[in-house]
Design a protein around this motif. Sequence first.
Motif, mmCIF file in Angstrom:
data_model
loop_
_atom_site.group_PDB
_atom_site.id
_atom_site.type_symbol
_atom_site.label_atom_id
_atom_site.label_comp_id
_atom_site.label_asym_id
_atom_site.label_seq_id
_atom_site.Cartn_x
_atom_site.Cartn_y
_atom_site.Cartn_z
ATOM 1 N N ARG A 1 0.833 -1.187 0.000
ATOM 2 C CA ARG A 1 0.000 0.000 0.000
ATOM 3 C C ARG A 1 0.877 1.250 0.000
ATOM 4 N NH1 ARG A 1 -1.795 -1.644 5.981
ATOM 5 N NH2 ARG A 1 -0.331 -0.444 7.209
ATOM 6 N N TYR A 2 0.254 2.368 -0.256
ATOM 7 C CA TYR A 2 1.021 3.611 -0.340
ATOM 8 C C TYR A 2 1.608 3.990 1.018
ATOM 9 C CZ TYR A 2 -3.156 5.871 1.651
ATOM 10 O OH TYR A 2 -4.207 6.226 2.467
ATOM 11 N N HIS A 3 2.669 4.797 0.975
ATOM 12 C CA HIS A 3 3.302 5.281 2.202
ATOM 13 C C HIS A 3 3.050 6.775 2.327
ATOM 14 C CE1 HIS A 3 6.267 5.318 5.486
ATOM 15 N NE2 HIS A 3 6.567 6.530 5.030
ATOM 16 N N ALA A 4 2.720 7.240 3.533
ATOM 17 C CA ALA A 4 2.449 8.657 3.779
ATOM 18 C C ALA A 4 3.375 9.189 4.858
ATOM 19 C CB ALA A 4 0.993 8.845 4.186
ATOM 20 N N THR A 5 4.037 10.300 4.573
ATOM 21 C CA THR A 5 4.939 10.953 5.517
ATOM 22 C C THR A 5 4.435 12.362 5.799
ATOM 23 O OG1 THR A 5 6.840 9.725 4.650
ATOM 24 C CG2 THR A 5 7.308 11.710 5.932
ATOM 25 N N ALA A 6 4.271 12.713 7.060
ATOM 26 C CA ALA A 6 3.840 14.058 7.443
ATOM 27 C C ALA A 6 5.010 15.029 7.269
ATOM 28 C CB ALA A 6 3.351 14.065 8.887
ATOM 29 N N ILE A 7 4.742 16.174 6.620
ATOM 30 C CA ILE A 7 5.777 17.164 6.340
ATOM 31 C C ILE A 7 5.456 18.466 7.063
ATOM 32 C CG2 ILE A 7 7.005 18.429 4.537
ATOM 33 C CD1 ILE A 7 7.325 15.387 4.335
ATOM 34 N N GLN A 8 6.440 19.020 7.769
ATOM 35 C CA GLN A 8 6.224 20.284 8.469
ATOM 36 C C GLN A 8 6.043 21.416 7.466
ATOM 37 O OE1 GLN A 8 9.303 21.346 11.263
ATOM 38 N NE2 GLN A 8 8.164 23.086 12.074
ATOM 39 N N LYS B 1 21.370 24.441 -10.326
ATOM 40 C CA LYS B 1 22.735 24.961 -10.290
ATOM 41 C C LYS B 1 23.647 24.122 -9.391
ATOM 42 C CE LYS B 1 21.485 29.781 -11.228
ATOM 43 N NZ LYS B 1 21.383 31.149 -10.653
ATOM 44 N N LYS B 2 23.030 23.405 -8.456
ATOM 45 C CA LYS B 2 23.806 22.567 -7.532
ATOM 46 C C LYS B 2 24.230 21.249 -8.166
ATOM 47 C CE LYS B 2 21.415 24.432 -3.476
ATOM 48 N NZ LYS B 2 20.499 24.113 -2.339
ATOM 49 N N GLY B 3 23.750 20.982 -9.389
ATOM 50 C CA GLY B 3 24.079 19.730 -10.053
ATOM 51 C C GLY B 3 22.991 18.698 -9.861
ATOM 52 N N LYS B 4 23.246 17.496 -10.315
ATOM 53 C CA LYS B 4 22.260 16.422 -10.235
ATOM 54 C C LYS B 4 21.915 16.128 -8.780
ATOM 55 C CE LYS B 4 21.390 11.715 -11.872
ATOM 56 N NZ LYS B 4 21.961 10.552 -12.598
ATOM 57 N N PRO B 5 20.645 16.249 -8.412
ATOM 58 C CA PRO B 5 20.258 16.025 -7.017
ATOM 59 C C PRO B 5 20.326 14.561 -6.617
ATOM 60 C CG PRO B 5 18.316 16.343 -8.377
ATOM 61 C CD PRO B 5 19.496 16.599 -9.265
ATOM 62 N N ALA B 6 20.584 14.335 -5.356
ATOM 63 C CA ALA B 6 20.651 12.970 -4.833
ATOM 64 C C ALA B 6 19.294 12.564 -4.277
ATOM 65 C CB ALA B 6 21.707 12.879 -3.749
ATOM 66 N N ARG B 7 19.059 11.274 -4.228
ATOM 67 C CA ARG B 7 17.824 10.781 -3.635
ATOM 68 C C ARG B 7 17.895 10.958 -2.120
ATOM 69 N NH1 ARG B 7 15.703 4.550 -3.076
ATOM 70 N NH2 ARG B 7 13.623 5.059 -2.287
ATOM 71 N N GLU B 8 16.820 11.455 -1.535
ATOM 72 C CA GLU B 8 16.742 11.644 -0.090
ATOM 73 C C GLU B 8 15.629 10.756 0.453
ATOM 74 O OE1 GLU B 8 17.219 15.812 1.338
ATOM 75 O OE2 GLU B 8 17.029 16.292 -0.787
ATOM 76 N N LYS B 9 16.017 9.681 1.094
ATOM 77 C CA LYS B 9 15.053 8.687 1.551
ATOM 78 C C LYS B 9 14.110 9.207 2.629
ATOM 79 C CE LYS B 9 17.956 4.676 0.474
ATOM 80 N NZ LYS B 9 18.608 3.457 1.027
ATOM 81 N N LYS B 10 14.527 10.274 3.311
ATOM 82 C CA LYS B 10 13.707 10.772 4.425
ATOM 83 C C LYS B 10 12.308 11.163 3.983
ATOM 84 C CE LYS B 10 15.281 15.592 4.075
ATOM 85 N NZ LYS B 10 15.989 16.688 4.765
ATOM 86 N N TRP B 11 12.149 11.579 2.727
ATOM 87 C CA TRP B 11 10.841 12.040 2.264
ATOM 88 C C TRP B 11 9.840 10.910 2.075
ATOM 89 C CZ3 TRP B 11 10.692 16.811 3.374
ATOM 90 C CH2 TRP B 11 11.770 17.663 3.134
ATOM 91 N N SER B 12 10.311 9.685 2.018
ATOM 92 C CA SER B 12 9.380 8.594 1.709
ATOM 93 C C SER B 12 9.507 7.363 2.606
ATOM 94 C CB SER B 12 9.580 8.159 0.248
ATOM 95 O OG SER B 12 10.920 7.800 -0.002
ATOM 96 N N ARG B 13 10.356 7.398 3.633
ATOM 97 C CA ARG B 13 10.501 6.205 4.467
ATOM 98 C C ARG B 13 9.986 6.417 5.895
ATOM 99 N NH1 ARG B 13 17.080 6.278 5.348
ATOM 100 N NH2 ARG B 13 17.159 8.290 6.412
ATOM 101 N N GLY B 14 9.854 7.672 6.321
ATOM 102 C CA GLY B 14 9.519 7.944 7.698
ATOM 103 C C GLY B 14 8.057 8.233 7.949
ATOM 104 N N ILE B 15 7.754 8.478 9.211
ATOM 105 C CA ILE B 15 6.411 8.869 9.626
ATOM 106 C C ILE B 15 6.245 10.370 9.474
ATOM 107 C CG2 ILE B 15 4.810 8.940 11.593
ATOM 108 C CD1 ILE B 15 6.346 6.511 12.697
ATOM 109 N N ALA B 16 7.318 11.115 9.763
ATOM 110 C CA ALA B 16 7.258 12.572 9.691
ATOM 111 C C ALA B 16 8.649 13.156 9.478
ATOM 112 C CB ALA B 16 6.652 13.139 10.971
ATOM 113 N N VAL B 17 8.702 14.325 8.826
ATOM 114 C CA VAL B 17 9.952 15.050 8.591
ATOM 115 C C VAL B 17 9.728 16.513 8.960
ATOM 116 C CG1 VAL B 17 11.628 15.837 6.873
ATOM 117 C CG2 VAL B 17 10.724 13.515 6.746
ATOM 118 N N GLY B 18 10.661 17.078 9.710
ATOM 119 C CA GLY B 18 10.550 18.475 10.112
ATOM 120 C C GLY B 18 11.602 18.818 11.150
#
Length: 262
Positions: free
Chosen positions: A103-110, A186-203
């Motif tokens: 099922r889909y994953h949902a992360t709360a974002i501040q 301008k910063k170049g190719k961005p890296a994958r940041e797992k925090k946006w899709s693996r946690g319960i909340a980010v902030g």
Amino acid sequence: MPRAKRFYIPGCVWHITHRCHKKEFLLKFARDRNRWLDLLFRAKQKYGLEVLNYIVTSNHIHLLVSDNGNRDTIPKSMQLIAGQTAQEYNIRKKRRGAYWEDRYHATAIQVDTHLASCLIYIDMNMVRTGVVSHPSEWRWSGYNEIQNPKKRYAILNYRRLMELLGCESLDALKEVHGQWIEDSLKKGKPAREKKWSRGIAVGSREYIENIQTKLGVKAIHRKIHESKDSSELREDQSPYTAIFGTENERLRQENTYRWGLF
């Protein structure tokens, strides 16, 4: 390992991810990506889903939504979109089996700089994978809808997005959003940041601790992880059946509710 229980916390902005089964490229055809967006628009009309950003790739989706006060809005919307997409694809391809990976994953974002960062992270998805060199080149994304606002059939809730980002007009939203993207490029190719899709909340640390308080006993064994510019509340690896007993489910029900599943 048992799947984590998902709980609804009122008043949050959610970053939702949903991957195709076994990461197969089941959304590789434009007609299927278009259909997913058609169903997203339908969910907006039917359930009042407040969409802030989105992108449909060849094997997964990202969706940024704002809570409208109805705990059934998001799960019913996802059930409509995911269920109809899978059913139509399997019928057309004479295919059987799962279309989506669990099922889909949902992360709360501040709602502060973290919201802006998550918005950019979604827009830069296909740049990150090397498919395009600029977000504007991938038409199945909210980037183009922000930069070229629609007067009819808009998926994004412009009013809500402007309110959350502190923009007084659509022109101001376009300008600040466009600058964020250019600065990121301008910063170049961005890296994958797992925090946006693996946690319960980010902030911030304060935000995460507030989420823990609202979760109450359901936050037991869920750890806060610190990074350079944010904190993240992650799921624990312990079996959930051992953590959440019947008595515990009665606690803090004024703050959290079982999110409908499909």
